[in-house]
Design a protein around this motif. Structure first.
Motif: not given
Ligand code: ADP
Length: 267
Positions: A69-74
């Motif tokens: 999950d790129p958003v959560a990762r950021e």
């Protein structure tokens, strides 16, 4: 021991003729020092464990559910960077405190221009002040004011005090740094220079004032953490001012603001 307790170490030995000697040694001070050291170690461990626990938690999440999950990762990486930053500041302040303590008996000998030093500290804090919507004014800094001091340490003193005034001051309200020369101050010999760092923030309740320079003492732990504080800034200030044979005075009116005054002997 509590502040009012006296601790004795008692030794009993046989005396010639059948009696006994009994020696009472007052070990209150050693006991207190031991207690302070244990408290300090416990505090440091706690302060380090909090960001470490957060870091480990987020690493685990990134290894599992948040991996794709790129958003959560950021977002998690942002929090991790902030927590790592907190640990870095804590270690920096701990090192600073131990260095300052080690040098406390050495008289500083460099010639430092206090007016210039204050102007540079204020310039360095400009971005922080701008972000907080606070303007810092320097009053009385027109002429050079040479004193015998440790320039790096005094920079740290005024950086900590002015940064606190910005952090705990009210947005839109000014922070004033007032430099003055006085013929004398209570407790100090001869003429002095005084720097008043004044904010117009929420102020500090009188009950907190005597303990404010203790390590890790905070009026509001959550607020201090949120603002990136380590709780060591004022303890560092106090040690540096002591080394300079100066005086730190704190005045505060709840709802009106606080003034931290540093007085230093003029030669
Ligand atoms: P911190 O890193 O938490 O700011 P400090 O040692 O610099 O640690 O200050 C200790 C505490 O004193 C702060 O947590 C805050 O509660 C209080 N404090 C310091 N300066 C001010 C100020 N100008 N106005 C109100 N409270 C202050």
């Amino acid at each position: 021991p509590m502040a009012h307790e006296v601790v004795y170490q008692v030794t009993v030995a046989p005396a010639p003729g059948g009696g006994a000697f009994c020696a009472f040694i007052d070990v209150t001070e050693q006991e207190l020092i031991g207690q302070l050291r244990r408290d300090f170690v416990a505090n440091v461990s706690h302060e380090l464990r909090t960001p470490l626990t957060a870091l480990l938690g987020f690493i685990e999440t990134l290894q599992s559910s948040a991996k794709d999950d790129p958003v959560a990762r950021e977002r998690f990486l942002g929090i991790m960077a902030r927590e790592a930053g907190r640990m870095t500041r804590l270690v920096r302040d701990l090192l600073s405190l131990s260095r300052v303590e080690a040098q406390e008996r050495q008289r500083p000998s460099a010639q430092v221009d206090l007016a210039g030093l204050l102007a540079s500290v204020i310039a360095a804090l400009k971005p922080v002040a701008q972000e907080a919507g606070v303007e810092i004014e320097l009053i009385g800094g027109g002429a050079a004011l040479p004193i015998r001091a440790d320039g790096d340490q005094l920079t740290q003193v005024f950086h900590n005090l002015i940064e606190n005034a910005v952090k705990y001051g009210a947005p839109g309200k000014q922070v004033s740094v007032v430099l003055s020369r006085l013929p004398q101050e209570p407790g100090l010999r001869g003429p002095v220079v005084r720097v008043d760092v004044q904010d117009r923030g929420e102020g500090i309740d009188a009950i907190h004032l005597p303990r404010l320079t203790e390590r890790f003492y905070r009026v509001d732990t959550h607020r201090s953490r949120e603002k990136g504080g380590t709780g060591l800034g004022l303890a560092i200030v106090k040690h540096i001012v002591n080394r300079h044979r100066g005086r730190l005075k704190i005045d505060s009116v709840k709802g009106k603001g606080s003034t931290f005054s540093v007085s230093l002997p003029l030669q």
